[in-house]
Enzyme design. Structure first.
Site, mmCIF file in Angstrom:
data_model
loop_
_atom_site.group_PDB
_atom_site.id
_atom_site.type_symbol
_atom_site.label_atom_id
_atom_site.label_comp_id
_atom_site.label_asym_id
_atom_site.label_seq_id
_atom_site.Cartn_x
_atom_site.Cartn_y
_atom_site.Cartn_z
ATOM 1 N N LYS A 199 63.505 26.544 27.154
ATOM 2 C CA LYS A 199 63.489 26.330 28.596
ATOM 3 C C LYS A 199 63.115 24.871 28.849
ATOM 4 O O LYS A 199 62.061 24.408 28.411
ATOM 5 C CB LYS A 199 62.477 27.266 29.251
ATOM 6 C CG LYS A 199 62.329 27.023 30.745
ATOM 7 C CD LYS A 199 61.467 28.085 31.389
ATOM 8 C CE LYS A 199 61.289 27.793 32.869
ATOM 9 N NZ LYS A 199 60.474 28.813 33.531
ATOM 10 N N LYS A 253 67.894 27.939 29.082
ATOM 11 C CA LYS A 253 67.773 27.714 30.514
ATOM 12 C C LYS A 253 67.448 26.262 30.812
ATOM 13 O O LYS A 253 66.577 25.715 30.123
ATOM 14 C CB LYS A 253 66.643 28.613 31.024
ATOM 15 C CG LYS A 253 66.330 28.500 32.475
ATOM 16 C CD LYS A 253 65.132 29.345 32.769
ATOM 17 C CE LYS A 253 64.804 29.151 34.232
ATOM 18 N NZ LYS A 253 63.554 29.742 34.583
#
Ligand code: PBG
Length: 327
Positions: A199, A253
């Site tokens: 992330k 992400k």
């Protein structure tokens, strides 16, 4: 040995719709979709998120209806994010552990009403902290191990409430093994963990922070725990660790700016791998199509297909419902 023109004409199979479908390497189906929903207090309440036209925070009763509709369209899973009122936020984010907090009530009610849809719950403290950081802060430092000590309890409370997938989005080190151990100890051996494994500290989360109410309160940035967008090899190390610690699936992400990472991760680990097409990506595509600059359906389909082509098994996308209706 490559064949050559004119024996080979790559346009030949592209000539008709049926033929294009027949030789399509990648297909998007409803089984690929996870639909994120924002939950707010109240009843029969629907609050539009200004930076995400078409997306609203829903009170639990409306979220139950939305879950029912998603299930009837065949969407396998929804992800729930609470918009916590400011007066319930605190320095250490204690509300995260409240069995009756918004997300836990939402999990329980949706599980009871729509038992056949998967429920994913984020583990991180940012919906509950007064400073909007994902962990406990002391002297401007986001404490790792102390935060993990709270996250493991948050995970258990969410599992108790009905979460099928715990998705740690906090990027603390060591949280996957700690959460796995705590879930097992509490009897939730069958609750899955989807690790937000790679992330990045991204500007594309802005509209999400508006939606859950952590944008206005956030002090500083998240660069001491979320990844540097410059790094690719580090993502492989992050993912490898999370797998070793017991993640059932991994997530990359944001989505479209990180397709290279998605591709590398899928190739390296052959794990169930998910992409999160985040709020800022939704905002961009929506803003441009609302202005008549892009054709919404075609760019949404193309973006989602790009995740599949890069190796995603599924996509968290705010477009899930409209795409499921079209498929
Ligand atoms: C919270 C969390 C964020 C997102 C999912 N979980 C925001 C952040 O890390 O600041 C972003 C999702 C989106 O932008 O759609 N830890």
């Amino acid at each position: 040995m490559p064949r050559q023109f004119p024996a080979t004409r790559l346009r030949r199979p592209r000539g008709q719709d049926w033929s294009r479908r027949l030789v399509s390497e990648t297909n998007l189906t409803v089984n690929d979709l996870i639909w994120p929903l924002f939950i707010c207090e109240g009843s029969d309440s629907e609050q539009p998120v200004a930076s995400m036209p078409g997306v609203s925070r829903l009170s639990i009763d409306l979220a139950v209806k939305a879950a029912r509709e998603a299930a009837s369209l065949g969407i396998p899973c929804i992800a729930l994010f609470p918009s916590t009122p400011t007066d319930k936020r605190s320095e250490r984010g204690d509300e995260a552990l409240n069995r009756d907090n918004l997300i836990n009530r939402a999990l329980a009610e949706i599980k009871a009403a729509v038992p056949d849809i998967g429920l994913l719950a984020d583990v991180a403290l940012d919906p509950y902290t007064s400073h909007g950081q994902d962990g406990i802060v002391e002297d401007n430092i986001i404490l790792n191990d102390e935060t993990v000590g709270v996250l493991i309890q948050q995970a258990v409370v969410q599992a108790e409430s009905g979460a099928d997938i715990i998705a740690p989005s906090d990027m603390m080190d060591g949280r996957i093994s700690a959460i796995r151990a705590e879930l097992d100890k509490a009897g939730y051996q069958n609750v899955q963990i989807m690790a937000y494994a790679a992330k990045y500290a991204s500007g594309f989360y802005g509209p999400f922070r508006d939606a859950v109410g952590s944008g206005g309160v956030l002090k500083g940035d998240k660069r001491t725990y979320q990844m540097n967008p410059a790094n690719r090899l580090e993502a492989l190390r992050e993912v490898e660790l999370d797998i070793a610690e017991g993640a059932d699936s991994v997530m990359i992400k944001p989505g479209m700016p990180y397709l290279d990472i998605l591709r590398d991760v899928k190739a390296a680990f052959s794990m169930p791998t998910f992409a999160y097409q985040v709020s800022g990506e939704y905002a961009m595509l929506t803003a441009a199509s609302d202005n008549g600059w892009l054709d919404r359906n075609s760019v949404v389909d193309e973006a989602l297909l790009s995740f599949k082509r890069a190796g995603a098994d599924g996509i968290l996308t705010y477009f899930a419902l409209e795409v499921a209706k079209r498929l």
